[in-house]
Write an enzyme that holds these catalytic residues in place. Structure first.
Site, mmCIF file in Angstrom:
data_model
loop_
_atom_site.group_PDB
_atom_site.id
_atom_site.type_symbol
_atom_site.label_atom_id
_atom_site.label_comp_id
_atom_site.label_asym_id
_atom_site.label_seq_id
_atom_site.Cartn_x
_atom_site.Cartn_y
_atom_site.Cartn_z
ATOM 1 N N CYS A 132 57.692 -10.576 25.455
ATOM 2 C CA CYS A 132 56.948 -9.711 26.471
ATOM 3 C C CYS A 132 57.935 -8.806 27.194
ATOM 4 C CB CYS A 132 56.622 -10.740 27.362
ATOM 5 S SG CYS A 132 55.260 -10.081 28.690
ATOM 6 N N HIS A 246 52.898 -13.729 23.907
ATOM 7 C CA HIS A 246 53.716 -15.049 24.524
ATOM 8 C C HIS A 246 53.293 -16.123 23.602
ATOM 9 C CE1 HIS A 246 54.266 -13.545 28.864
ATOM 10 N NE2 HIS A 246 53.242 -12.532 28.542
ATOM 11 N N GLU A 248 54.969 -18.783 23.823
ATOM 12 C CA GLU A 248 55.467 -19.974 24.547
ATOM 13 C C GLU A 248 54.032 -20.687 24.901
ATOM 14 O OE1 GLU A 248 54.608 -17.349 27.871
ATOM 15 O OE2 GLU A 248 55.586 -17.165 25.769
#
Length: 323
Positions: A132, A246, A248
């Site tokens: 990001c 993203h 994660e």
């Protein structure tokens, strides 16, 4: 014993590291009237569980960065570096861009650290994974430029018309971070070797994006509208890769995220001179173990990487901030 007798103290013993250390630079966030250095828990959890490394938060410099001293201290502590996303954006002065619009969040302290840290990681063969905002920092660190409002930029020739890559902030988080579009990966590239495919589904929560690609960076993934989504540093001697999405988020349920964090973790262990992490039955989510060992995809494909203060420009928070 005389009161004047000296008492020798035993030397402090430092236990051997059980896991390699990954440094995560903080953001400066205002909580009430005070600035705090902070990192989102989702990033910490992914480095811990999906990469299998010990996350350590790196506070940002309050004074001008002394590259020789400050970076040496970081690298003495860290075996790898992970750059997370943020609500703030890279200050456009770093890529000769126009002044930001009112309400756009900036973080000059983070810029001061990360833009130097990125190049130093590659120069020192320290594994680096960026997502990001970190992905945009990577591009700027190598001389590239950014679209400050990607949805307003022209379409890329040969691709679908430009679309809005921002999330609906009124939607539930699972919807905001749900699959948004596909990314096509370069055939024969490092991402394909890690993931075992040339097409993946990703989330999309960014208002800015890569414009001119930085010198020495290779684009390995694009969205249907041509937006740059995955890059690596050409010729890097260690893992030096980044994605715009993203990974994660809910890593324990996402094989792509597991493979990326697993490959990064394996690279960090190798750089630290540690043995590869043994196979395990799952990756810890918030409540239980899920999925497969994060490094399995990377091990199967045997990837080689070298081939050879939160500042606001106005008072209104805009919808083009990344998280």
């Amino acid at each position: 014993m005389s009161q004047n007798s000296s008492v020798s103290k035993p030397a402090r013993k430092h236990p051997a590291k059980k896991r390699p250390v990954v440094g995560i630079p903080c953001d400066v966030k205002m909580l009430g009237p005070h600035p705090f250095h902070a990192v989102g828990e989702k990033y910490i959890a992914a480095v811990d569980s999906a990469a299998g490394c010990q996350p350590v938060l790196l506070p940002l410099p309050r004074a001008p960065l002394d590259e020789e001293v400050d970076l040496d201290e970081i690298f003495a502590l860290c075996d790898g570096i992970f750059l997370p996303g943020s609500h703030s954006n890279v200050h456009p002065s770093h890529y000769d861009g126009p002044d930001p619009r009112e309400g756009v969040l900036l973080d000059p302290q983070r810029d001061a650290l990360t833009l130097s840290l990125i190049r130093a990681c590659v120069d020192r063969a320290v594994p680096l994974f960026v997502v990001c905002r970190g992905f945009q920092e990577l591009n700027v660190a190598y001389g590239g430029t950014l679209f400050q409002h990607l949805e307003e930029s022209e379409s890329v020739e040969g691709y679908a018309p430009r679309f809005d890559h921002r999330e609906n902030k009124d939607a539930p988080l699972d919807e905001q971070y749900g699959p948004a579009h596909k990314v096509t990966l370069e055939t024969g590239g490092t991402f394909e070797r890690i993931l075992g495919t040339t097409e993946i589904d990703v989330n999309s929560l960014h208002g800015q994006g890569v414009n001119r690609v930085g010198e020495g960076l290779l684009v390995e993934g694009r969205a249907p509208d041509g937006a740059v989504e995955a890059m690596r540093v050409a010729g890097a001697k260690a893992f030096a890769m980044g994605v715009q999405w993203h990974p994660e988020w809910h890593y324990w349920d996402n094989p792509v995220s597991q493979a990326l964090f697993g490959a990064f973790g394996d690279a960090v262990r190798e750089a630290a001179g540690m043995a590869p992490e043994p196979p395990r039955t799952g990756i810890s989510g918030p409540d239980e173990n899920h999925g497969s060992h994060p490094g399995d995809a990377a091990k199967e494909n045997q990837v080689s990487y070298g081939g050879q203060q939160q500042q606001q420009a106005g008072n209104t928070r805009r919808t083009d901030q990344v998280a």
